[in-house]
Motif scaffolding. Structure first.
Motif, PDB file in Angstrom:
ATOM      1  N   GLN A   1      48.639  17.470  54.690  1.00 12.86           N
ATOM      2  CA  GLN A   1      47.474  16.706  55.126  1.00 12.86           C
ATOM      3  C   GLN A   1      46.998  15.793  53.993  1.00 12.86           C
ATOM      4  O   GLN A   1      47.221  16.075  52.813  1.00 12.86           O
ATOM      5  N   ASN A   2      46.340  14.693  54.373  1.00 12.14           N
ATOM      6  CA  ASN A   2      45.858  13.736  53.369  1.00 12.14           C
ATOM      7  C   ASN A   2      44.375  13.457  53.609  1.00 12.14           C
ATOM      8  O   ASN A   2      44.012  12.862  54.629  1.00 12.14           O
ATOM      9  N   PRO A   3      43.465  13.887  52.700  1.00  9.71           N
ATOM     10  CA  PRO A   3      43.798  14.654  51.497  1.00  9.71           C
ATOM     11  C   PRO A   3      44.176  16.100  51.843  1.00  9.71           C
ATOM     12  O   PRO A   3      43.824  16.578  52.923  1.00  9.71           O
ATOM     13  N   PRO A   4      44.859  16.825  50.928  1.00 14.58           N
ATOM     14  CA  PRO A   4      45.246  18.220  51.201  1.00 14.58           C
ATOM     15  C   PRO A   4      44.027  19.088  51.514  1.00 14.58           C
ATOM     16  O   PRO A   4      43.017  19.016  50.808  1.00 14.58           O
ATOM     17  N   GLN A   5      44.146  19.914  52.573  1.00 17.32           N
ATOM     18  CA  GLN A   5      43.029  20.753  53.016  1.00 17.32           C
ATOM     19  C   GLN A   5      43.247  22.209  52.608  1.00 17.32           C
ATOM     20  O   GLN A   5      44.371  22.708  52.625  1.00 17.32           O
ATOM     21  N   SER A   6      42.150  22.882  52.259  1.00 15.90           N
ATOM     22  CA  SER A   6      42.217  24.300  51.889  1.00 15.90           C
ATOM     23  C   SER A   6      42.752  25.138  53.051  1.00 15.90           C
ATOM     24  O   SER A   6      42.442  24.891  54.215  1.00 15.90           O
ATOM     25  N   LYS A   7      43.537  26.157  52.711  1.00 13.36           N
ATOM     26  CA  LYS A   7      44.051  27.099  53.713  1.00 13.36           C
ATOM     27  C   LYS A   7      43.119  28.302  53.897  1.00 13.36           C
ATOM     28  O   LYS A   7      43.430  29.224  54.638  1.00 13.36           O
ATOM     29  N   GLY A   8      41.991  28.285  53.194  1.00 11.84           N
ATOM     30  CA  GLY A   8      41.041  29.402  53.328  1.00 11.84           C
ATOM     31  C   GLY A   8      41.404  30.599  52.466  1.00 11.84           C
ATOM     32  O   GLY A   8      40.991  31.723  52.745  1.00 11.84           O
ATOM     33  N   CYS A   9      42.203  30.358  51.405  1.00 12.18           N
ATOM     34  CA  CYS A   9      42.546  31.441  50.483  1.00 12.18           C
ATOM     35  C   CYS A   9      42.821  30.849  49.103  1.00 12.18           C
ATOM     36  O   CYS A   9      43.017  29.635  48.965  1.00 12.18           O
ATOM     37  N   CYS A  10      42.804  31.706  48.077  1.00 14.28           N
ATOM     38  CA  CYS A  10      42.990  31.217  46.706  1.00 14.28           C
ATOM     39  C   CYS A  10      43.546  32.316  45.815  1.00 14.28           C
ATOM     40  O   CYS A  10      43.650  33.478  46.225  1.00 14.28           O
ATOM     41  N   PHE A  11      43.915  31.935  44.587  1.00 16.45           N
ATOM     42  CA  PHE A  11      44.256  32.887  43.533  1.00 16.45           C
ATOM     43  C   PHE A  11      43.198  32.783  42.447  1.00 16.45           C
ATOM     44  O   PHE A  11      42.742  31.683  42.113  1.00 16.45           O
ATOM     45  N   VAL A  12      42.791  33.929  41.910  1.00 15.82           N
ATOM     46  CA  VAL A  12      41.832  33.930  40.809  1.00 15.82           C
ATOM     47  C   VAL A  12      42.336  34.866  39.719  1.00 15.82           C
ATOM     48  O   VAL A  12      42.851  35.954  40.005  1.00 15.82           O
ATOM     49  N   THR A  13      42.215  34.423  38.459  1.00 19.89           N
ATOM     50  CA  THR A  13      42.577  35.256  37.309  1.00 19.89           C
ATOM     51  C   THR A  13      41.365  35.369  36.399  1.00 19.89           C
ATOM     52  O   THR A  13      40.838  34.357  35.935  1.00 19.89           O
ATOM     53  N   PHE A  14      40.906  36.594  36.161  1.00 16.99           N
ATOM     54  CA  PHE A  14      39.833  36.849  35.208  1.00 16.99           C
ATOM     55  C   PHE A  14      40.443  37.041  33.820  1.00 16.99           C
ATOM     56  O   PHE A  14      41.634  37.296  33.673  1.00 16.99           O
ATOM     57  N   TYR A  15      39.603  36.957  32.793  1.00 17.52           N
ATOM     58  CA  TYR A  15      40.083  37.194  31.437  1.00 17.52           C
ATOM     59  C   TYR A  15      40.451  38.662  31.222  1.00 17.52           C
ATOM     60  O   TYR A  15      41.338  38.972  30.433  1.00 17.52           O
ATOM     61  N   THR A  16      39.758  39.557  31.932  1.00 15.63           N
ATOM     62  CA  THR A  16      40.026  40.978  31.735  1.00 15.63           C
ATOM     63  C   THR A  16      40.426  41.634  33.050  1.00 15.63           C
ATOM     64  O   THR A  16      40.015  41.205  34.139  1.00 15.63           O
ATOM     65  N   ARG A  17      41.219  42.654  32.941  1.00 17.12           N
ATOM     66  CA  ARG A  17      41.626  43.446  34.113  1.00 17.12           C
ATOM     67  C   ARG A  17      40.407  44.132  34.754  1.00 17.12           C
ATOM     68  O   ARG A  17      40.279  44.212  35.966  1.00 17.12           O
ATOM     69  N   LYS A  18      39.492  44.613  33.888  1.00 21.30           N
ATOM     70  CA  LYS A  18      38.300  45.316  34.358  1.00 21.30           C
ATOM     71  C   LYS A  18      37.478  44.432  35.299  1.00 21.30           C
ATOM     72  O   LYS A  18      37.015  44.884  36.352  1.00 21.30           O
ATOM     73  N   ALA A  19      37.325  43.154  34.957  1.00 21.63           N
ATOM     74  CA  ALA A  19      36.533  42.238  35.793  1.00 21.63           C
ATOM     75  C   ALA A  19      37.184  42.051  37.162  1.00 21.63           C
ATOM     76  O   ALA A  19      36.497  42.022  38.185  1.00 21.63           O
ATOM     77  N   ALA A  20      38.521  41.936  37.184  1.00 23.54           N
ATOM     78  CA  ALA A  20      39.226  41.754  38.457  1.00 23.54           C
ATOM     79  C   ALA A  20      39.024  42.958  39.369  1.00 23.54           C
ATOM     80  O   ALA A  20      38.782  42.814  40.570  1.00 23.54           O
TER      81      ALA A  20
END
Length: 443
Positions: free
Chosen positions: A53-72
């Motif tokens: 799609q133009n512009p690209p549209q969100s699929k309603g999901c994401c990846f997130v990385t925290f600095y610490t495992r505990k926070a995740a």
């Protein structure tokens, strides 16, 4: 903002990249950062977008990385299957990304039980170091700092952990311990969730008992036959519960309501109520079979004679519970039937529908429920000819709704009356008839 957030340093070596589903398609990395930051500093957020799609549209999901495992893990505990974002119908889904699963810490972490309270971390390291490199070793301690007699050991690979289990589990009895050492994989987040769900279902079962048997007032006016029936019901209930898993407990919890619904739709007779469960009785242990037989003999007095002194309502409750346990014996025990049905359904590749008024939509299913779970849940109400949980093709996660078809409308109505509004964990099921293709009006 696209991809990595502005940070010069790197996350901890054991940080986890988390997949997050059920987020609004309108949300950007900025709004997601505000959602996640209360649990710890965020290293990177990537929204999955449809590039066609133009512009690209969100699929309603994401990846997130925290600095610490505990926070995740804290974010997962607080959000997964709990928080529903604005405009969404289902709660957030949060789990380690597939790329993390190959060497996730939870796949390499061992629980060590029946450890001598005299042991410290170094003693445990020495004991388990022959099996490979140990990344972490921790004795579980109480508020007073004293050992609780158990520990956690994390190896650098799963193979090392498996070798340690084979060699060390029950290999010795340590000083001050009543039984041999226990070495097994530590509980995962999913294990903990299932245990929590099972505890919630057990509490619901207890509330059902209180509601059902707490209403049996005025027992002084009942004959010994009725008191014997209620005693048999209680005994049978506890025999079943001793060997049930969480889902079966939940099935039993719905049966009294199911029996009431079925009785309003179907004609009752004075025939032996166990005649329909002859095949299932072969799978029962003899004490349970004896109780069912004894209850059948006593059933002659149930519903056949008029009751006075205001005890008719009490007898209705007894009759419903009695009928419900018969349905459970007939319908919930044979697992071969459910496995065969799912195999046939998979081979056919499409949903098999029942007659008009016999097809149900079920909403607000727990995320982890599959075809087998929904089938077992709805088997007590009649002959199920198909059961399907719908899966999102993009995320491969359940959409939290499904489809069940019976071979008759009476069973469908019984299932609606028993299961609509039934609570599982944080959710209440919504069960309704599938709308006819030829009818624009709702049922």
């Amino acid at each position: 903002m696209n991809g990595a957030l502005d940070h010069s340093d790197q996350p901890d070596p054991d940080a986890i990249k988390m997949f997050v589903g059920q987020i609004p398609r309108s949300w950007s990395e900025k709004e997601l950062k505000e959602l996640f930051e209360p649990y710890g500093a965020v290293y990177q957020i990537n929204v999955l977008r449809d590039r066609s799609q133009n512009p690209p549209q969100s699929k309603g999901c994401c990846f997130v990385t925290f600095y610490t495992r505990k926070a995740a893990l804290e974010a997962q505990n607080a959000l997964h299957n709990i928080k529903t974002l604005p405009g969404m119908h289902h709660p957030i889904q949060m789990k380690p990304a597939d790329s993390e699963k190959s060497n996730a810490v939870e796949d390499r972490k061992l629980f060590i039980g029946m450890v001598s309270k005299k042991c410290n971390e170094n003693d445990i390291r020495v004991m388990f170091s022959p099996f490979g490199q140990i990344e972490e070793c921790r004795i579980l301690r109480g508020p007073d700092g004293l050992s609780r007699g158990c520990a956690f050991v994390t190896f650098s690979t799963r193979a090392m952990a498996q070798n340690a289990i084979k060699a060390m589990h029950q290999s010795q009895t340590m000083e001050g311990c009543s039984s041999p050492i226990v070495v097994k994989f530590a509980d995962t987040q999913k294990d903990k969730e299932q245990r929590r769900l099972q505890q919630q279902l057990a509490q619901q079962m207890q509330q059902l008992n209180t509601a059902t048997w707490g209403n049996l007032t005025g027992l002084g006016g009942l004959t010994p036959q009725y008191l014997a029936v209620s005693s048999c019901l209680l005994k049978l209930h506890f025999v079943f519960c001793a060997g049930m898993n969480a889902l079966q407990l939940q099935n039993l919890a719905t049966l009294a309501a199911a029996a009431a619904a079925a009785q309003t739709s179907a004609t009752t007779t004075n025939a032996n109520p166990l005649s329909t469960t002859t095949g299932a009785l072969g799978a029962l242990t003899s004490p349970v079979a004896q109780m069912l037989s004894g209850m059948a003999a006593l059933n002659g007095g149930l519903g056949a004679t008029g009751l006075t002194n205001g005890t008719a309502g009490t007898m209705d409750a007894l009759t419903q519970a009695y009928s419900g346990i018969q349905q459970y014996a007939a319908a919930a025990l044979p697992t071969l039937y459910s496995q065969s049905l799912l195999q046939q359904q998979s081979a056919a590749g499409s949903q098999k529908e029942g007659p008009e008024g016999a097809n149900l939509f079920i909403y607000h299913l727990p995320q982890e429920f599959g075809d087998q779970d929904i089938l077992q849940m709805f088997m007590p109400f009649g002959n199920v000819i198909s059961a399907k949980v719908f899966i999102d093709k993009q995320t491969n996660l359940s959409k939290c709704f499904g489809f069940v078809s019976y071979d008759n409308p009476v069973s469908a109505q019984a299932a609606i009356q028993a299961m609509n509004g039934f609570q599982i964990g944080m959710k209440r099921l919504k069960v309704q008839l599938k709308r006819s293709k030829n009818d624009s009006k709702p049922y």
